[in-house]
Each structure stands twice: as structure tokens, then as C-alpha cells.
Design a protein around this motif. Structure first.
Motif, PDB file in Angstrom:
ATOM      1  N   ASP A 198       0.824  -1.487  -0.069  1.00  0.00           N
ATOM      2  CA  ASP A 198       0.339   0.220   0.248  1.00  0.00           C
ATOM      3  C   ASP A 198       0.896   1.561  -0.337  1.00  0.00           C
ATOM      4  O   ASP A 198       0.568   2.176  -1.327  1.00  0.00           O
ATOM      5  CB  ASP A 198      -0.969   0.093   1.108  1.00  0.00           C
ATOM      6  CG  ASP A 198      -0.265  -0.188   2.876  1.00  0.00           C
ATOM      7  OD1 ASP A 198       1.095  -0.594   2.883  1.00  0.00           O
ATOM      8  OD2 ASP A 198      -1.212  -0.370   3.881  1.00  0.00           O
TER       9      ASP A 198
ATOM     10  N   TRP B  44       1.924   1.625  -3.380  1.00  0.00           N
ATOM     11  CA  TRP B  44       1.041   2.190  -4.238  1.00  0.00           C
ATOM     12  C   TRP B  44       0.972   3.307  -3.998  1.00  0.00           C
ATOM     13  O   TRP B  44       0.422   4.635  -4.962  1.00  0.00           O
ATOM     14  CB  TRP B  44      -0.240   1.373  -4.076  1.00  0.00           C
ATOM     15  CG  TRP B  44      -0.569   0.282  -4.903  1.00  0.00           C
ATOM     16  CD1 TRP B  44      -0.795  -0.784  -4.446  1.00  0.00           C
ATOM     17  CD2 TRP B  44      -0.428   0.578  -6.678  1.00  0.00           C
ATOM     18  NE1 TRP B  44      -1.603  -1.447  -5.615  1.00  0.00           N
ATOM     19  CE2 TRP B  44      -0.764  -1.091  -6.867  1.00  0.00           C
ATOM     20  CE3 TRP B  44      -0.573   0.731  -7.299  1.00  0.00           C
ATOM     21  CZ2 TRP B  44      -1.439  -1.303  -8.196  1.00  0.00           C
ATOM     22  CZ3 TRP B  44      -1.054   0.948  -8.677  1.00  0.00           C
ATOM     23  CH2 TRP B  44      -0.911  -0.313  -8.987  1.00  0.00           C
TER      24      TRP B  44
ATOM     25  N   ALA C 215      -6.164   3.080   2.260  1.00  0.00           N
ATOM     26  CA  ALA C 215      -4.696   2.354   1.154  1.00  0.00           C
ATOM     27  C   ALA C 215      -4.466   0.994   2.084  1.00  0.00           C
ATOM     28  O   ALA C 215      -4.099   0.145   1.199  1.00  0.00           O
ATOM     29  CB  ALA C 215      -3.566   2.825   0.913  1.00  0.00           C
TER      30      ALA C 215
ATOM     31  N   TYR D 141      -7.326  -1.307   0.624  1.00  0.00           N
ATOM     32  CA  TYR D 141      -7.709  -2.135  -0.515  1.00  0.00           C
ATOM     33  C   TYR D 141      -5.993  -1.981  -1.258  1.00  0.00           C
ATOM     34  O   TYR D 141      -6.810  -2.630  -2.419  1.00  0.00           O
ATOM     35  CB  TYR D 141      -8.726  -0.730  -1.334  1.00  0.00           C
ATOM     36  CG  TYR D 141      -9.443  -0.360  -0.543  1.00  0.00           C
ATOM     37  CD1 TYR D 141     -11.092  -1.373  -0.706  1.00  0.00           C
ATOM     38  CD2 TYR D 141      -9.939   0.466   0.012  1.00  0.00           C
ATOM     39  CE1 TYR D 141     -12.396  -1.126   0.460  1.00  0.00           C
ATOM     40  CE2 TYR D 141     -11.549   1.007   0.485  1.00  0.00           C
ATOM     41  CZ  TYR D 141     -12.051  -0.062   0.502  1.00  0.00           C
ATOM     42  OH  TYR D 141     -13.518   0.096   1.602  1.00  0.00           O
ATOM     43  N   LEU D 142      -5.603  -1.184  -1.090  1.00  0.00           N
ATOM     44  CA  LEU D 142      -3.862  -1.424  -1.914  1.00  0.00           C
ATOM     45  C   LEU D 142      -2.913  -2.675  -1.369  1.00  0.00           C
ATOM     46  O   LEU D 142      -1.998  -2.098  -2.221  1.00  0.00           O
ATOM     47  CB  LEU D 142      -3.949  -0.213  -2.053  1.00  0.00           C
ATOM     48  CG  LEU D 142      -4.989   0.718  -2.774  1.00  0.00           C
ATOM     49  CD1 LEU D 142      -4.402   2.241  -3.250  1.00  0.00           C
ATOM     50  CD2 LEU D 142      -4.780   0.473  -3.974  1.00  0.00           C
TER      51      LEU D 142
END
Length: 391
Positions: A5, A8, A291, A294-295
Motif C-alpha cells: 500500500d 501504491w 490504502a 484496498y491496496l
């Protein structure tokens, strides 16, 4: 364990930086930039202010987190050498090769010079320091600051690494267990904003830039602390990400109200300073929380982008300025110009990265990349660490 995350977020924030710098071409003249469109807009400053409040702070926090990863694998000397190599070489190369076209086109557009570029570079490009002279690091200012913080804080970071049960780490862990106690971290940021910023406004010149140095080194150090308590921090921000989002919206709304409704003065300054740090810290916690939710997963796209982000950062503003110079006086719709500059900056940066930097082993170190350009699957994690902002 690697935090994908963070990778990202790093890629996303630097992608937004390109749009931000394109926006500087169109925003009202009181937001000074190297060149301006023939038509500028006052309203653009508000979405740009929203981005500006947290985009640099979160990068310094992420960089501090990445430093924790880097020091977990290296001695102090190894870390200092590796960080100097990755930061100083691209900085020098950027100042000698990448930045001069920006200085040239700015002064050419203002009628300060009239010679061709190859009469300007190298004969005049390194005479004096910008803005009166020509030598500058322009958008690369983040690199020397990051190098300074990385080297100065090595003794502190080594102590914290070797003594994981020290009072600082224990206190950080307790703070990170409570969603509201995380706001204690804004205390030094508020003090810098309230008592240093009025006397030392941003210059990005490093020497004498005491407000930026003070606030940024705090953020860098906070990042190291937060990652040191491992899942404690991530659990809190992920569970409370919606609350932090509401705080961020409320904080930025209040900040806009103060800026537009009140004249400068002591009351406004100290109130604005508090709301500003509350707002951007809320957005940072919001971004970390979402983040994390979801990341936090690897992908080939992330691996590619994470290596490309440093070269894109070095290249992008020069490309933006060149495109802007040829568009600035054309009687075209500003939306078309914005689109051309945004897409063009991404596309040209990618072409240069993909077909020149990434594939030419001797060029890679000038953009902060390892010599090795093809890595097997087993070295996926190592490839992700090519960025200076990673481990």
C-alpha cells in the motif's frame, strides 16, 4: 513484510504531482511558477490547495517508513553509502542536464536572454544561482532534503532499531492504539507552523529554509516511528479511516473558510496553523487507512510503476515546462492545453523511461536505479525497492 500500500501511495502521489505542476501553469500569478499560460484562473488554487496540504507531508512520512525498512537490512555505513549514491548522483545529473531547459525557457519567455539553448548550455547554465543566476535544482529540491534527513538521523534510527523496547517506541505504540491519540503527532508540526513559518517561509533552497526543514524532518521521523510499531498503526487507521475522512473534510472546509473570510492577523495565523495541520494529518491518516484496506497487495503493474516513479519524478517538470512554453501564447481552449500537457508529460516521460533509461544499464544510476534491469520473479521484492522513497 513489505507494505504494498505504501508503494501504491507513492506512485499515486507522484502521479498527482504531474497534474499539480500542470495546474501551476494555469493558476493565478500569485502562485508563482516558471512560466504561465496567457490566461490564468483564480479558482484553480482551491483544488490545488487541497492537494498541496498533504502531498509533500505524506511523501516525507512514507520516506521515513521506507528508511526503517532500509536500515533493517543494512549497517549505518551501508545505508549512508546507498542513500548518498541513490540521491546525490541523480541530483547532480538533474542539475546539470534535466533542470537547465526549465531555466532557459523561463528566462527566454521573460525576455531575459535571447541566445539559442546550445549557446546557453553549458556556457551560461551554471553561472550564478537561480533566480538571479541559472544554477538550480528546481523541482528536485526534495532530493537534497531527503538526503540531509537520512544522514542526520542515522544515529537516532540506529538506536531505535537496536533498542525496540525503548520509551519512544513504547509511547508511539500506545499512541497508535487510539484513533484520537494519533493527533498528538501534529503537536511539533503545529509549533513549526505557528512559530517558525512566519519568519522562514518556503524557499526550497535548503540553506536558511528552516520552516520546511523543521516540519519535514518531523514528518520523516514520525514515519519511521509509525512503521516501527508494525501492525498497531495500520490496524487503527484502517478501522477508523471513515472517521479520519470526515475529519479531513471538516478540517479543509474550515481552512478554506478562515482563508477567505478573515484578514491576516495573529488570531487568524495561530488558528489557521492549527486547522491546517489537523486537516492535512487527517487526510494522511485517511489515505493510509484506505490504502491499507484496498491496496496492500502486489502486482506486476505496481512493480513496474514503482521502479518508474523516480525517473518520472526527475523528468516530468522539464517536459511540462517545454510543452507549456510552446502552448502558452496559443489562442486555444485551456482544457485542450491542460490535456495536452498532462497526457504529453506522462507519455514522453514513459517513452524516455521505457526505451532509454530502463534498458540502458549505464544510464540507470543517473535516475536512481540499480544497474541490473532484468530481475527474475524471485527478486520481485528487490525490484520494488529501486525507488529512493522505498526501502
Amino acid at each position: 513484510m513489505r507494505r504494498y500500500d505504501l508503494d501504491w501511495l507513492r506512485v499515486i502521489v507522484f502521479g498527482l504531482l504531474i497534474f499539480y505542476h500542470v495546474g501551476m501553469f494555469f493558476v493565478a500569478p500569485d502562485w508563482g511558477w516558471h512560466i504561465k499560460n496567457n490566461i490564468t484562473y483564480e479558482w484553480i488554487k482551491y483544488p490545488m490547495l487541497f492537494l498541496n496540504q498533504w502531498r509533500l507531508p505524506i511523501l516525507f512520512v512514507i520516506s521515513g517508513m521506507g528508511t526503517s525498512y532500509a536500515l533493517s537490512k543494512r549497517t549505518a555505513i551501508q545505508f549512508a553509502f546507498e542513500r548518498t549514491k541513490k540521491l546525490l548522483l541523480p541530483l547532480v545529473f538533474g542539475m546539470l542536464v534535466i533542470v537547465p531547459p526549465q531555466v532557459y525557457l523561463e528566462k527566454l519567455s521573460k525576455g531575459l536572454i535571447s541566445v539559442s539553448y546550445f549557446n546557453f548550455w553549458p556556457a551560461q547554465a551554471f553561472i550564478g544561482t537561480y533566480p538571479t543566476g541559472n544554477l538550480s535544482w528546481h523541482h528536485l529540491w526534495f532530493i537534497p532534503y531527503l538526503l540531509l534527513f537520512s544522514l542526520v538521523l542515522i544515529p537516532v534510527f540506529i538506536f531505535l532499531r537496536n533498542n525496540p523496547n525503548n520509551i519512544i517506541i513504547k509511547t508511539t505504540a500506545k499512541i497508535c492504539q487510539n484513533r484520537w491519540k494519533l493527533y498528538w503527532f501534529i503537536t511539533p508540526l503545529y509549533l513549526a507552523e505557528a512559530f517558525i513559518e512566519p519568519f522562514y517561509q518556503e524557499t526550497h533552497a535548503l540553506v536558511g529554509d528552516w520552516f520546511v526543514i523543521t516540519s519535514s524532518i518531523f514528518l520523516f521521523f514520525i514515519g519511521f516511528l509509525l512503521i516501527s510499531v508494525k501492525e498497531t498503526f495500520w490496524k487503527t487507521v484502517q478501522e477508523n479511516r471513515t472517521i479520519y475522512l470526515k475529519c479531513g473534510i471538516a478540517g479543509f472546509t474550515a481552512l478554506l473558510f478562515i482563508i477567505t473570510a478573515f484578514e491576516d492577523g495573529y488570531v487568524r495565523h495561530f488558528t489557521e496553523a492549527l486547522i491546517k495541520v489537523f486537516s492535512f494529518w487527517s487526510w494522511i491518516l485517511t489515505l493510509f487507512g484506505h490504502a491499507s484496506k484496498y491496496l496492500n497487495k502486489p502486482s506486476k503493474t505496481l512493480s513496474y510503476c514503482n521502479e518508474a516513479v523516480y525517473p518520472f519524478y526527475i523528468l516530468h517538470q522539464t517536459i511540462t515546462v517545454i510543452l507549456g512554453y510552446f502552448l502558452m501564447n496559443l489562442p486555444w481552449n485551456s482544457f485542450y492545453k491542460f490535456s495536452i500537457m498532462s497526457i504529453g508529460t506522462f507519455a514522453i516521460s514513459w517513452v524516455i523511461y521505457e526505451f532509454l533509461i530502463r534498458r540502458w544499464i549505464l544510464i540507470r544510476p543517473f535516475f536512481g536505479l540499480h544497474y541490473k534491469n532484468k530481475l527474475p520473479t524471485a527478486e520481485f521484492h528487490h525490484q520494488s525497492s529501486n525507488s529512493i522513497f522505498a526501502e
